[in-house]
Every structure is written in C-alpha cells, then in structure tokens.
Design an enzyme around this catalytic site. Structure first.
Site, PDB file in Angstrom:
ATOM      1  CE1 TYR A   1      -4.160   2.016   1.119  1.00 36.87           C
ATOM      2  CE2 TYR A   1      -2.794   0.010   0.725  1.00 36.87           C
ATOM      3  CZ  TYR A   1      -4.005   0.497   0.880  1.00 36.87           C
ATOM      4  OH  TYR A   1      -5.206  -0.004   0.831  1.00 36.87           O
TER       5      TYR A   1
ATOM      6  CG  HIS B   1      -7.881   3.638  -3.197  1.00 33.69           C
ATOM      7  ND1 HIS B   1      -6.531   4.010  -2.557  1.00 33.69           N
ATOM      8  CD2 HIS B   1      -8.553   2.734  -2.158  1.00 33.69           C
ATOM      9  CE1 HIS B   1      -6.447   3.015  -1.517  1.00 33.69           C
ATOM     10  NE2 HIS B   1      -7.385   2.533  -1.175  1.00 33.69           N
TER      11      HIS B   1
END
Length: 283
Positions: free
Chosen positions: A51, A109
C-alpha cells in the site's frame, strides 16, 4: 460509540469485530484520516507493504491520542519477498517504515502459487513472531488448500485469513474450512471498491427496506451482515462522518430473513476484480 465485541484468535490475541482499512490513504491527508479513525473508536488498523503507506499509519499513531498498546496494527508481506531471508528483511523494513517496535498482526498478502514459496514465507513469519517482530501471524487471500499445506508442513495454523467477501461473494465454503482450524476471517473491501455492481446493492429496494426498518444506512446493513457472518469487516472511510457511521453496528441485529435476503445476492464466482488466489500473482 457502541461497545465493540472481540474475537480471540487461535493464538490468544484478542481483536475487535471491526477494523479500519487504509488502502490508498497516503500523505498528510492520509495521516489525518487514519488518526481521525482512531479517535472515532477504531483500534484495528490495516495496512500493507504494497500500500506504500506504512509510514502514514505510523505517523497517524504518533499524532493520535490513543496509546500504542490500545491499537492493533496489521501489515502484509508482498509477493516478491516470499523467500525466507527476503521475508525477514521485508518485515524489518515494514517496522522501520511505520516506526514501530512490533506489528500485532502480519499476513502473507497473497499465496502466489506459481512461484510456490508461500510455505517458505510462512516459516519466516513463524521466526519473526519468535523474535518479537509480530504478535500474531496470518494470511490473506489463502484458499483452503493453501492453509492446509501450511498446517501440514509447519504445524502452525494462521490466526486470521483476510479474504474478498461481500454480498456477491459470501465465501461460505472458505469460511467453513477456515473455521475448522480456528482461523478467523476478515473481509477486505466489504462494500466493494467503487464497483458499480456493489453500488447497485446499496440502492436495491430490499436493502433500502431493511435499512429503513433498522433506521440505519444501507452501508451499515451490509457491514452488519459481515459481523453476523463472523467475519471482521475493515471498511475504509476518509471522513469522520463515514468513519463513525461504519462503526455503529452493534446496537441492532439482522433477522434470519434479512440475512437470507443479503445471501441471495451471492454468485457462484462473484469476485469483482478477477483476483483468484489460485492463479493471481502479486508483485
């Protein structure tokens, strides 16, 4: 603010039944939004290496009046660092970026099955937990077969699995299989991410009727559906008004009939972004 219930993960960590997503919240505006969410009552804050805002989250923690030990901060390991040694360094970098001594939760992730290193990455997370970098270790977007392999090869089950979950894709089998191992689910983009189909749900006559019955917004109805499924929603909201709205979910309950109406939106494969963990590869 309503009292927020907690889940106890399979390793003993207690986490609240709703969290705050930070995807795309960056810079000074991001710091303000995240700090605002903390003041609004969110204690579980979700970020990720990819991110590119771990530092933003860290600054928001510094700017907030909420003490670090009251917060649970999650980050995630990117696909390019699944190799054991690279994973350990990436976790250290995550901590440095956020200026934190530890993460409460750290997740892989995506499994990236084509490169087939997710077990190696999991072994690195196990070591990082032993070293005190992480309090609890989990996964994101892992299918039941991926989790089964982790458990078989390491003897350690993830504490949490963050998955795509929304009314078009209720992940019933995934949730059932995870529950067998005491893995708690967390819903990313629980309302969708600006997707037209999800916006249609918010204006659907059945959802509007349920919202009117409970004197809640359509968004609150869908987030409450997640809560009653037993999955932790992590909605993102930039404004304090929407942050407060999204967290006010624990003073009402959907009936079995209302839950069934929401279930009726489910599709056989309702993924909204064509990110199937069986072949999707995250960089």
């Amino acid at each position: 603010m309503n009292h927020i219930p907690e889940y106890t993960l399979n390793d003993g960590l207690k986490v609240p039944a709703i969290g705050f997503g930070t995807y795309s919240l960056k810079g000074e505006a991001g710091v303000q939004s995240i700090a605002s969410a903390m003041e609004a009552g969110y204690r579980l804050i979700d970020t990720a290496y990819n991110y590119e805002n771990e530092a933003t989250v860290g600054r928001a923690i510094k700017n907030s009046s909420i003490t670090r030990d009251e917060l649970l901060i999650t980050s995630k390991l990117p696909g390019r660092y699944h190799a054991y040694d690279k994973a350990l360094v990436a976790i250290q970098e995550s901590l440095y970026r956020a200026d934190l001594d530890y993460y409460d939760l750290y997740l892989i992730h995506w499994p990236n099955p084509k490169q087939d290193k997710y077990v190696e990455a999991w072994q690195a997370l196990i070591e990082a937990k032993k070293r005190g970098y992480i309090r609890s270790i989990g996964v994101s977007n892992f299918m039941p077969e991926h989790n089964e392999r982790l458990i078989q090869e390491t003897g350690v089950a993830p504490s949490l699995n963050q998955i795509e979950l929304h009314p078009f894709f209720d992940q019933a089998n995934q949730r059932q299989q995870d529950a067998k191992h005491g893995i708690v689910n967390e819903s990313w983009s629980p309302i969708g991410r600006g997707n037209d189909a999800v916006q249609d749900i918010l204006q659907h006559e059945h959802i509007l009727r349920i919202a009117e019955t409970h004197r809640k917004t359509p968004t609150q109805i869908i987030l409450r559906w997640h809560v009653q499924l037993g999955s932790i929603p992590i909605p993102k909201a930039g404004s304090l008004q929407h942050q407060q709205e999204n967290i006010e979910l624990f003073d009402f309950e959907l009936s079995a009939e209302e839950m069934q109406i929401l279930a009726s939106f489910n599709r056989a494969d309702g993924r909204l972004w064509n990110q199937d963990p069986r072949d999707y590869e995250e960089f």
